[in-house]
Design a protein around this motif. Structure first.
Motif, PDB file in Angstrom:
ATOM      1  N   ILE A 172      39.140  40.489  42.542  1.00  0.00           N
ATOM      2  CA  ILE A 172      39.008  41.286  41.550  1.00  0.00           C
ATOM      3  C   ILE A 172      40.292  41.838  41.854  1.00  0.00           C
ATOM      4  N   VAL A 173      41.564  41.889  40.788  1.00  0.00           N
ATOM      5  CA  VAL A 173      43.175  42.614  41.446  1.00  0.00           C
ATOM      6  C   VAL A 173      43.373  44.198  40.232  1.00  0.00           C
ATOM      7  N   ARG A 174      43.785  44.727  41.328  1.00  0.00           N
ATOM      8  CA  ARG A 174      43.620  46.036  41.515  1.00  0.00           C
ATOM      9  C   ARG A 174      45.518  46.863  41.594  1.00  0.00           C
ATOM     10  N   TYR A 175      45.805  47.895  40.782  1.00  0.00           N
ATOM     11  CA  TYR A 175      47.378  48.218  41.076  1.00  0.00           C
ATOM     12  C   TYR A 175      47.106  49.711  40.674  1.00  0.00           C
ATOM     13  N   PRO A 176      48.381  50.435  40.954  1.00  0.00           N
ATOM     14  CA  PRO A 176      48.326  51.840  39.621  1.00  0.00           C
ATOM     15  C   PRO A 176      49.007  51.105  38.932  1.00  0.00           C
ATOM     16  N   CYS A 195      49.983  45.296  45.359  1.00  0.00           N
ATOM     17  CA  CYS A 195      48.447  44.856  44.561  1.00  0.00           C
ATOM     18  C   CYS A 195      47.498  44.659  45.866  1.00  0.00           C
ATOM     19  N   THR A 196      46.367  44.726  45.018  1.00  0.00           N
ATOM     20  CA  THR A 196      44.966  44.729  46.222  1.00  0.00           C
ATOM     21  C   THR A 196      44.325  43.405  45.010  1.00  0.00           C
ATOM     22  N   VAL A 197      43.996  42.604  45.883  1.00  0.00           N
ATOM     23  CA  VAL A 197      43.410  41.763  45.718  1.00  0.00           C
ATOM     24  C   VAL A 197      42.231  42.138  46.462  1.00  0.00           C
ATOM     25  N   GLU A 198      40.752  41.475  45.724  1.00  0.00           N
ATOM     26  CA  GLU A 198      39.294  42.020  46.417  1.00  0.00           C
ATOM     27  C   GLU A 198      38.774  40.772  46.366  1.00  0.00           C
ATOM     28  N   TYR A 199      37.948  40.911  47.101  1.00  0.00           N
ATOM     29  CA  TYR A 199      37.058  38.743  46.756  1.00  0.00           C
ATOM     30  C   TYR A 199      36.443  39.070  47.781  1.00  0.00           C
ATOM     31  N   ARG A 200      35.415  38.064  47.960  1.00  0.00           N
ATOM     32  CA  ARG A 200      34.536  37.900  49.189  1.00  0.00           C
ATOM     33  C   ARG A 200      34.811  36.080  50.120  1.00  0.00           C
ATOM     34  N   LYS A 201      35.318  36.150  50.783  1.00  0.00           N
ATOM     35  CA  LYS A 201      35.958  35.400  51.726  1.00  0.00           C
ATOM     36  C   LYS A 201      35.295  34.117  51.327  1.00  0.00           C
ATOM     37  N   LYS A 202      33.584  33.978  51.815  1.00  0.00           N
ATOM     38  CA  LYS A 202      32.486  32.982  51.232  1.00  0.00           C
ATOM     39  C   LYS A 202      32.705  32.514  50.380  1.00  0.00           C
ATOM     40  N   ASP A 203      33.069  33.475  49.295  1.00  0.00           N
ATOM     41  CA  ASP A 203      32.409  33.160  48.111  1.00  0.00           C
ATOM     42  C   ASP A 203      34.396  31.839  47.622  1.00  0.00           C
ATOM     43  N   CYS A 204      35.530  32.402  48.246  1.00  0.00           N
ATOM     44  CA  CYS A 204      36.695  31.145  47.902  1.00  0.00           C
ATOM     45  C   CYS A 204      37.960  31.685  48.998  1.00  0.00           C
ATOM     46  N   ASP A 205      38.644  31.086  48.638  1.00  0.00           N
ATOM     47  CA  ASP A 205      39.876  31.392  49.473  1.00  0.00           C
ATOM     48  C   ASP A 205      41.373  31.545  48.116  1.00  0.00           C
ATOM     49  N   ILE A 206      41.777  32.246  48.281  1.00  0.00           N
ATOM     50  CA  ILE A 206      42.721  33.657  47.452  1.00  0.00           C
ATOM     51  C   ILE A 206      44.070  32.552  47.866  1.00  0.00           C
ATOM     52  N   GLU A 207      45.081  32.631  47.092  1.00  0.00           N
ATOM     53  CA  GLU A 207      46.015  32.222  46.430  1.00  0.00           C
ATOM     54  C   GLU A 207      46.762  33.513  45.591  1.00  0.00           C
ATOM     55  N   ALA A 208      47.174  34.625  46.047  1.00  0.00           N
ATOM     56  CA  ALA A 208      47.784  35.170  45.163  1.00  0.00           C
ATOM     57  C   ALA A 208      49.650  35.604  44.276  1.00  0.00           C
ATOM     58  N   LYS A 209      50.327  35.921  43.430  1.00  0.00           N
ATOM     59  CA  LYS A 209      51.591  36.144  43.348  1.00  0.00           C
ATOM     60  C   LYS A 209      51.591  37.357  42.510  1.00  0.00           C
ATOM     61  N   CYS A 248      50.548  41.095  38.936  1.00  0.00           N
ATOM     62  CA  CYS A 248      49.978  39.962  39.901  1.00  0.00           C
ATOM     63  C   CYS A 248      48.907  39.802  39.156  1.00  0.00           C
ATOM     64  N   ASP A 249      48.471  38.211  40.221  1.00  0.00           N
ATOM     65  CA  ASP A 249      47.198  37.857  39.987  1.00  0.00           C
ATOM     66  C   ASP A 249      46.393  36.959  40.804  1.00  0.00           C
ATOM     67  N   ASP A 259      39.156  27.538  45.417  1.00  0.00           N
ATOM     68  CA  ASP A 259      37.611  27.321  45.302  1.00  0.00           C
ATOM     69  C   ASP A 259      37.264  26.753  43.846  1.00  0.00           C
ATOM     70  N   SER A 260      36.741  27.492  43.206  1.00  0.00           N
ATOM     71  CA  SER A 260      36.043  27.332  41.888  1.00  0.00           C
ATOM     72  C   SER A 260      36.609  27.411  40.939  1.00  0.00           C
ATOM     73  N   GLY A 261      38.208  28.409  40.872  1.00  0.00           N
ATOM     74  CA  GLY A 261      39.264  27.992  39.704  1.00  0.00           C
ATOM     75  C   GLY A 261      39.144  29.176  39.262  1.00  0.00           C
ATOM     76  N   THR A 262      38.463  30.508  39.833  1.00  0.00           N
ATOM     77  CA  THR A 262      38.019  31.678  38.771  1.00  0.00           C
ATOM     78  C   THR A 262      40.134  32.403  39.277  1.00  0.00           C
ATOM     79  N   GLN A 263      40.073  33.239  38.325  1.00  0.00           N
ATOM     80  CA  GLN A 263      41.227  34.607  38.177  1.00  0.00           C
ATOM     81  C   GLN A 263      41.469  35.266  37.889  1.00  0.00           C
ATOM     82  N   ALA A 264      41.809  35.653  38.415  1.00  0.00           N
ATOM     83  CA  ALA A 264      42.391  37.518  37.757  1.00  0.00           C
ATOM     84  C   ALA A 264      43.253  37.943  37.758  1.00  0.00           C
ATOM     85  N   LYS A 265      43.818  38.362  36.557  1.00  0.00           N
ATOM     86  CA  LYS A 265      45.153  39.223  36.203  1.00  0.00           C
ATOM     87  C   LYS A 265      45.010  40.810  36.164  1.00  0.00           C
ATOM     88  N   GLY A 266      46.352  41.315  36.921  1.00  0.00           N
ATOM     89  CA  GLY A 266      46.591  42.822  36.788  1.00  0.00           C
ATOM     90  C   GLY A 266      47.044  42.858  35.650  1.00  0.00           C
TER      91      GLY A 266
END
Length: 169
Positions: A25-29, A45-59, A113-114, A119-126
């Protein structure tokens, strides 16, 4: 008379209960940001995730036209990251700060921010955040400590001092 057939009720429950939960999940004002050129600006930008489910790349991305461009120029932008773990919810929060140290009018535009689970390719965009850089109203003005008014005040003070000294003697 039956309203729902048992098979239909099962299928509805299956579809509702099997909706995928977002792994990231991506969050910001949402508020637009206005700043004066020459000053600095930091977006978070705050990215919320479960570490056991994925490793994050944010831009961070930028656009002032029709395409989003990745922010990559280290001479213009500083991107810093800090991360915390919430043990109670088994979540990780990654804060990604985008800092522009000396704003230019050309920095006006939309920023986004996204994040992507590698691992899974799941994405979230702000959402897109509008950044408006205004012209510095004092740009090009030279400030002198001895402006015309100060010079006139100094001359009047000197003249008054001379008159006072003449009267006392």
């Amino acid at each position: 008379m039956q309203i729902f057939h048992p098979t239909v009720a099962f299928l509805i429950m299956f579809v509702l209960c099997s909706q995928p939960t977002s792994a990231v999940i991506v969050r910001y004002p949402r508020e637009p940001v206005t700043q004066t050129e020459g000053l600095s600006l930091s977006l978070k930008c705050t990215v919320e995730y479960r570490k056991k489910d994925c490793d994050i790349e944010a831009k961070w991305w930028y656009t002032n036209s029709y395409e989003l461009l990745p922010i990559m120029d280290p001479n213009t932008y500083l991107i810093t990251v800090n991360e915390t773990e919430l043990e109670t919810k088994k979540l990780r929060l990654r804060n990604i700060f985008l800092t522009i140290s000396s704003l230019k009018l050309q920095d006006s535009g939309l920023y986004q921010c996204d994040a992507k689970c590698l691992d899974s390719g799941t994405q979230a965009k702000g959402h897109l955040v509008a950044v408006n850089i205004t012209a510095d109203p004092y740009k090009g003005l030279k400030v002198s400590t001895w402006s015309g008014q100060l010079k006139a005040d100094a001359a009047a003070l000197a003249f008054s001092t001379i008159l006072l000294l003449l009267r006392c003697y």
